[in-house]
Design an enzyme around this catalytic site. Structure first.
Site, PDB file in Angstrom:
ATOM      1  N   HIS A 133      43.141  59.185  65.325  1.00 18.20           N
ATOM      2  CA  HIS A 133      42.249  60.154  65.964  1.00 18.20           C
ATOM      3  C   HIS A 133      41.129  60.513  65.006  1.00 18.20           C
ATOM      4  O   HIS A 133      39.971  60.578  65.387  1.00 18.20           O
ATOM      5  CB  HIS A 133      43.036  61.402  66.375  1.00 18.20           C
ATOM      6  CG  HIS A 133      42.226  62.379  67.172  1.00 18.20           C
ATOM      7  ND1 HIS A 133      42.789  63.437  67.850  1.00 18.20           N
ATOM      8  CD2 HIS A 133      40.893  62.478  67.394  1.00 18.20           C
ATOM      9  CE1 HIS A 133      41.837  64.134  68.457  1.00 18.20           C
ATOM     10  NE2 HIS A 133      40.686  63.574  68.186  1.00 18.20           N
ATOM     11  N   GLU A 183      33.212  61.523  65.493  1.00 16.24           N
ATOM     12  CA  GLU A 183      34.060  61.838  64.343  1.00 16.24           C
ATOM     13  C   GLU A 183      33.246  61.912  63.055  1.00 16.24           C
ATOM     14  O   GLU A 183      33.509  62.764  62.187  1.00 16.24           O
ATOM     15  CB  GLU A 183      35.181  60.795  64.201  1.00 16.24           C
ATOM     16  CG  GLU A 183      36.245  60.896  65.279  1.00 16.24           C
ATOM     17  CD  GLU A 183      37.041  62.194  65.210  1.00 16.24           C
ATOM     18  OE1 GLU A 183      37.531  62.529  64.113  1.00 16.24           O
ATOM     19  OE2 GLU A 183      37.164  62.874  66.247  1.00 16.24           O
ATOM     20  N   HIS A 221      33.279  65.488  61.383  1.00 18.07           N
ATOM     21  CA  HIS A 221      34.180  65.540  60.232  1.00 18.07           C
ATOM     22  C   HIS A 221      33.693  64.723  59.032  1.00 18.07           C
ATOM     23  O   HIS A 221      33.850  65.144  57.889  1.00 18.07           O
ATOM     24  CB  HIS A 221      35.569  65.056  60.636  1.00 18.07           C
ATOM     25  CG  HIS A 221      36.176  65.830  61.763  1.00 18.07           C
ATOM     26  ND1 HIS A 221      36.586  67.139  61.630  1.00 18.07           N
ATOM     27  CD2 HIS A 221      36.444  65.484  63.053  1.00 18.07           C
ATOM     28  CE1 HIS A 221      37.088  67.577  62.781  1.00 18.07           C
ATOM     29  NE2 HIS A 221      37.008  66.590  63.664  1.00 18.07           N
TER      30      HIS A 221
END
Length: 245
Positions: free
Chosen positions: A57, A104, A108
């Site tokens: 993930h 992502e 992040h």
């Protein structure tokens, strides 16, 4: 004496300034390698997964989100990683898309990039894949005889086997149907410190990861509720045209 005191203060000031430069504000101290179970994800997101193993993930720093909007996602910088990413870090909703990786990275990766070891897309995605393979969570689950099944597991069995194997505490998250008779295993997080050594994950009972479905999301599994680890549901696409007889 005054000149000596001035020198001491100046030196202290230099140390403080150097410390501030070397330690960026809001620097993360822990990385969370997050795996999700495709069958559970797709049961909520209305997708049809062909993946029968735990997929990536993301790799999430414990501090910050969307830290640097100037670090734009560029797929050409990770061309050599794409075959691995398509297999182990796929967009479960649109497998042929790079949209998930862009999300992502922006959310992040730009925060992870505060560390020199992760300060490029290639370093970030490459390290995530390296840690994913190092853990081999899917293989560990199978070695512990924890496999997708219509039979429920206890939470303590799942958590205990993972803890015993890695010697650190994971964060395990489930989906909680309204009936409350069982919970569905959905996501497992395993943590690393800034030196990429395994570390305990920290969590509270209210931790929740929202999905795109309104009102749905993963939250920390309940210790007392049976856990359903759903098998892959085979999807047969609708037939087009007439059948040959």
């Amino acid at each position: 004496m005054k000149s000596l005191a001035s020198v001491v203060l100046l030196c202290l000031g230099c140390r403080l300034t150097s410390s501030f430069v070397l330690e960026p504000p809001h620097m993360w101290s822990k990385l969370i390698l997050t795996h999700h179970w495709p069958s559970t994800f797709c049961s909520m997101e209305h997708c049809h997964s062909k993946f029968d193993y735990w997929t990536l993930h993301g790799l999430w720093p414990d501090k910050g989100q969307e830290c640097n909007s100037s670090l734009h996602f560029n797929e050409t910088l990770i061309q050599d990683l794409l075959p691995e990413m398509q297999k182990w870090w796929p967009d479960l909703k649109i497998p042929e898309s790079s949209r998930f990786w862009k999300y992502e990275w922006q959310k992040h990766g730009t925060c992870a990039a505060k560390a020199e070891s992760l300060n490029s897309q290639h370093k970030y995605f490459g390290k995530a894949l390296e840690l994913y393979h190092k853990l081999d969570l899917d293989g560990v689950m199978k070695k512990c005889n924890i496999v997708p099944s219509e039979t429920y597991y206890t939470f303590d069995l799942i958590e205990g086997n993972i803890l015993n194997f890695y010697n650190v505490k994971p964060k395990i998250q489930c989906i909680h149907p309204k009936e409350g008779k069982m919970q569905i295993l959905g996501q497992i997080e395993i943590c690393f410190n800034s030196d990429f050594q395994l570390d305990d994950c920290e969590h509270s009972e209210t931790d929740t990861v929202n999905l795109n479905v309104k009102g749905a999301g993963f939250s920390v599994c309940d210790h007392a509720t049976p856990v359903y680890y759903p098998p892959l549901k085979v999807y047969y696409p609708p037939l087009k045209g007439k059948l040959s007889v």
